[in-house]
Design a protein around this motif. Sequence first.
Motif, PDB file in Angstrom:
ATOM      1  N   LEU A   1       0.775  -1.132  -0.084  1.00  0.00           N
ATOM      2  CA  LEU A   1       0.009  -0.076  -0.002  1.00  0.00           C
ATOM      3  C   LEU A   1       0.758   1.361  -0.163  1.00  0.00           C
ATOM      4  CD1 LEU A   1      -2.609   1.440   0.026  1.00  0.00           C
ATOM      5  CD2 LEU A   1      -2.609   1.009   2.527  1.00  0.00           C
ATOM      6  N   PRO A   2       1.836   1.438   0.845  1.00  0.00           N
ATOM      7  CA  PRO A   2       2.789   2.732   1.109  1.00  0.00           C
ATOM      8  C   PRO A   2       3.365   2.926  -0.578  1.00  0.00           C
ATOM      9  CG  PRO A   2       3.129   1.412   2.797  1.00  0.00           C
ATOM     10  CD  PRO A   2       2.299   0.485   1.867  1.00  0.00           C
ATOM     11  N   GLY A   3       3.744   1.767  -1.286  1.00  0.00           N
ATOM     12  CA  GLY A   3       4.310   1.948  -2.691  1.00  0.00           C
ATOM     13  C   GLY A   3       3.446   2.867  -3.531  1.00  0.00           C
ATOM     14  N   PHE A   4       2.021   2.375  -3.570  1.00  0.00           N
ATOM     15  CA  PHE A   4       1.033   2.948  -4.226  1.00  0.00           C
ATOM     16  C   PHE A   4       0.646   4.454  -3.718  1.00  0.00           C
ATOM     17  CE2 PHE A   4       0.669  -1.118  -6.092  1.00  0.00           C
ATOM     18  CZ  PHE A   4       0.485  -0.932  -7.317  1.00  0.00           C
ATOM     19  N   VAL A   5       0.748   4.738  -2.657  1.00  0.00           N
ATOM     20  CA  VAL A   5       0.523   5.917  -2.132  1.00  0.00           C
ATOM     21  C   VAL A   5       1.593   6.935  -2.406  1.00  0.00           C
ATOM     22  CG1 VAL A   5       0.380   7.142   0.156  1.00  0.00           C
ATOM     23  CG2 VAL A   5      -0.661   5.051  -0.043  1.00  0.00           C
ATOM     24  N   VAL A   6       2.918   6.501  -2.528  1.00  0.00           N
ATOM     25  CA  VAL A   6       3.823   7.430  -2.668  1.00  0.00           C
ATOM     26  C   VAL A   6       4.053   7.498  -4.163  1.00  0.00           C
ATOM     27  CG1 VAL A   6       6.657   7.398  -2.988  1.00  0.00           C
ATOM     28  CG2 VAL A   6       5.224   6.831  -0.744  1.00  0.00           C
ATOM     29  N   LYS A   7       3.720   6.630  -4.967  1.00  0.00           N
ATOM     30  CA  LYS A   7       3.678   6.849  -6.542  1.00  0.00           C
ATOM     31  C   LYS A   7       2.407   7.072  -7.171  1.00  0.00           C
ATOM     32  CE  LYS A   7       8.131   5.205  -6.927  1.00  0.00           C
ATOM     33  NZ  LYS A   7       9.155   6.038  -7.531  1.00  0.00           N
ATOM     34  N   ALA A   8       1.555   7.412  -6.312  1.00  0.00           N
ATOM     35  CA  ALA A   8       0.003   7.692  -7.132  1.00  0.00           C
ATOM     36  C   ALA A   8       0.045   8.820  -8.056  1.00  0.00           C
ATOM     37  CB  ALA A   8      -0.891   8.032  -5.833  1.00  0.00           C
ATOM     38  N   ASP A   9       0.834   9.851  -7.890  1.00  0.00           N
ATOM     39  CA  ASP A   9       0.976  10.745  -8.881  1.00  0.00           C
ATOM     40  C   ASP A   9       1.576  10.650  -9.919  1.00  0.00           C
ATOM     41  OD1 ASP A   9      -0.410  12.777  -7.233  1.00  0.00           O
ATOM     42  OD2 ASP A   9       1.231  13.678  -6.467  1.00  0.00           O
ATOM     43  N   GLU A  10       2.717   9.632  -9.979  1.00  0.00           N
ATOM     44  CA  GLU A  10       3.560   9.314 -11.093  1.00  0.00           C
ATOM     45  C   GLU A  10       2.437   8.405 -11.841  1.00  0.00           C
ATOM     46  OE1 GLU A  10       7.499   8.018 -10.624  1.00  0.00           O
ATOM     47  OE2 GLU A  10       7.408   8.610  -8.620  1.00  0.00           O
ATOM     48  N   ILE A  11       1.682   7.610 -11.349  1.00  0.00           N
ATOM     49  CA  ILE A  11       0.916   6.648 -11.774  1.00  0.00           C
ATOM     50  C   ILE A  11      -0.294   7.208 -12.691  1.00  0.00           C
ATOM     51  CG2 ILE A  11      -0.883   4.760 -11.424  1.00  0.00           C
ATOM     52  CD1 ILE A  11       1.160   3.607  -9.143  1.00  0.00           C
ATOM     53  N   LYS A  12      -0.824   8.076 -11.975  1.00  0.00           N
ATOM     54  CA  LYS A  12      -1.962   8.939 -12.627  1.00  0.00           C
ATOM     55  C   LYS A  12      -1.224   9.971 -13.737  1.00  0.00           C
ATOM     56  CE  LYS A  12      -5.367   8.957  -9.008  1.00  0.00           C
ATOM     57  NZ  LYS A  12      -6.096   9.785  -8.123  1.00  0.00           N
ATOM     58  N   ALA A  13      -0.207  10.415 -13.611  1.00  0.00           N
ATOM     59  CA  ALA A  13       0.407  11.057 -14.769  1.00  0.00           C
ATOM     60  C   ALA A  13       0.525  10.255 -15.893  1.00  0.00           C
ATOM     61  CB  ALA A  13       1.809  11.629 -14.412  1.00  0.00           C
ATOM     62  N   LYS A  14       0.693   8.817 -15.970  1.00  0.00           N
ATOM     63  CA  LYS A  14       0.490   7.834 -17.051  1.00  0.00           C
ATOM     64  C   LYS A  14      -0.745   7.864 -17.733  1.00  0.00           C
ATOM     65  CE  LYS A  14       5.136   6.751 -16.762  1.00  0.00           C
ATOM     66  NZ  LYS A  14       5.944   6.756 -17.711  1.00  0.00           N
ATOM     67  N   GLY A  15      -1.670   8.452 -17.285  1.00  0.00           N
ATOM     68  CA  GLY A  15      -3.017   8.272 -17.944  1.00  0.00           C
ATOM     69  C   GLY A  15      -4.194   7.387 -16.995  1.00  0.00           C
ATOM     70  N   VAL A  16      -3.700   6.980 -16.078  1.00  0.00           N
ATOM     71  CA  VAL A  16      -4.611   6.193 -15.027  1.00  0.00           C
ATOM     72  C   VAL A  16      -5.569   7.039 -14.414  1.00  0.00           C
ATOM     73  CG1 VAL A  16      -4.619   4.689 -12.984  1.00  0.00           C
ATOM     74  CG2 VAL A  16      -2.861   4.432 -14.810  1.00  0.00           C
ATOM     75  N   ASP A  17      -6.832   6.661 -14.590  1.00  0.00           N
ATOM     76  CA  ASP A  17      -7.662   7.528 -13.829  1.00  0.00           C
ATOM     77  C   ASP A  17      -8.276   7.168 -12.354  1.00  0.00           C
ATOM     78  OD1 ASP A  17      -9.013   8.765 -16.233  1.00  0.00           O
ATOM     79  OD2 ASP A  17      -9.403   6.746 -17.048  1.00  0.00           O
ATOM     80  N   ARG A  18      -7.850   6.012 -11.990  1.00  0.00           N
ATOM     81  CA  ARG A  18      -8.103   5.708 -10.602  1.00  0.00           C
ATOM     82  C   ARG A  18      -7.058   4.467 -10.359  1.00  0.00           C
ATOM     83  NH1 ARG A  18     -11.500   3.415 -13.796  1.00  0.00           N
ATOM     84  NH2 ARG A  18     -12.810   5.738 -14.102  1.00  0.00           N
ATOM     85  N   ILE A  19      -6.601   4.517  -8.832  1.00  0.00           N
ATOM     86  CA  ILE A  19      -5.856   3.353  -8.294  1.00  0.00           C
ATOM     87  C   ILE A  19      -6.641   2.750  -7.315  1.00  0.00           C
ATOM     88  CG2 ILE A  19      -3.922   2.872  -7.223  1.00  0.00           C
ATOM     89  CD1 ILE A  19      -2.630   5.529  -8.219  1.00  0.00           C
ATOM     90  N   VAL A  20      -6.897   1.477  -7.243  1.00  0.00           N
ATOM     91  CA  VAL A  20      -7.792   0.864  -6.313  1.00  0.00           C
ATOM     92  C   VAL A  20      -7.135  -0.110  -5.520  1.00  0.00           C
ATOM     93  CG1 VAL A  20      -9.810  -0.634  -6.283  1.00  0.00           C
ATOM     94  CG2 VAL A  20      -9.727   1.272  -7.992  1.00  0.00           C
ATOM     95  N   CYS A  21      -7.141   0.022  -4.166  1.00  0.00           N
ATOM     96  CA  CYS A  21      -6.644  -1.078  -3.425  1.00  0.00           C
ATOM     97  C   CYS A  21      -7.536  -1.973  -2.763  1.00  0.00           C
ATOM     98  CB  CYS A  21      -6.055  -0.580  -2.323  1.00  0.00           C
ATOM     99  SG  CYS A  21      -5.324  -1.458  -1.002  1.00  0.00           S
ATOM    100  N   MET A  22      -7.648  -3.215  -2.962  1.00  0.00           N
ATOM    101  CA  MET A  22      -8.653  -4.287  -2.524  1.00  0.00           C
ATOM    102  C   MET A  22      -8.170  -5.211  -1.745  1.00  0.00           C
ATOM    103  SD  MET A  22     -11.135  -6.663  -4.942  1.00  0.00           S
ATOM    104  CE  MET A  22      -9.844  -7.723  -5.092  1.00  0.00           C
ATOM    105  N   ALA A  23      -9.144  -5.632  -0.696  1.00  0.00           N
ATOM    106  CA  ALA A  23      -8.623  -6.665   0.223  1.00  0.00           C
ATOM    107  C   ALA A  23      -9.922  -7.388   0.656  1.00  0.00           C
ATOM    108  CB  ALA A  23      -7.891  -6.503   1.426  1.00  0.00           C
TER     109      ALA A  23
END
Length: 158
Positions: free
Chosen positions: A53-75
Amino acid sequence: MIKIGDKIPRASVQTMSENGPVVHNTDELFGQGKTVLFAVPGAYTPTCSKAHLPGFVVKADEIKAKGVDRIVCMAVNDAFVMNAWGKANNAEHLIMLADGNAEFTKALGLDSDAAAFGMGTRSRRFAMIIEDGVVKHLAVEQPREFQVSSAEAILAKL
């Protein structure tokens, strides 16, 4: 197990709102746009809380900058737990998705029997890129591994 090119199966999942849990179907969450979905065996578990989870929190802006509309964490946890875990990890830019009965996880074919550890049915650790409801990339970890589903690994695939 779901594979690249497959349509995301329809299932009910939950998120938390100010008024309590909200039921969603996977068509509305994943049917349009580009989504990164990553799943963990359980909220508050060691690797999930220290790295995944922390990796996606830290990298969220970079991921969204690649055209991603949403990041979903599921459990396979309830919406209350997912909400609290998200708040505890500053995950306000992510959708914290609860699959409390493992309905969606089982439909994906990515469930795991963790009864030997007192955890019942859980999700395997994985990440996928979904475009307009279709799986474009799928990375499923081997048991006790954390390599192919990290934020960095997904960023490299975008």
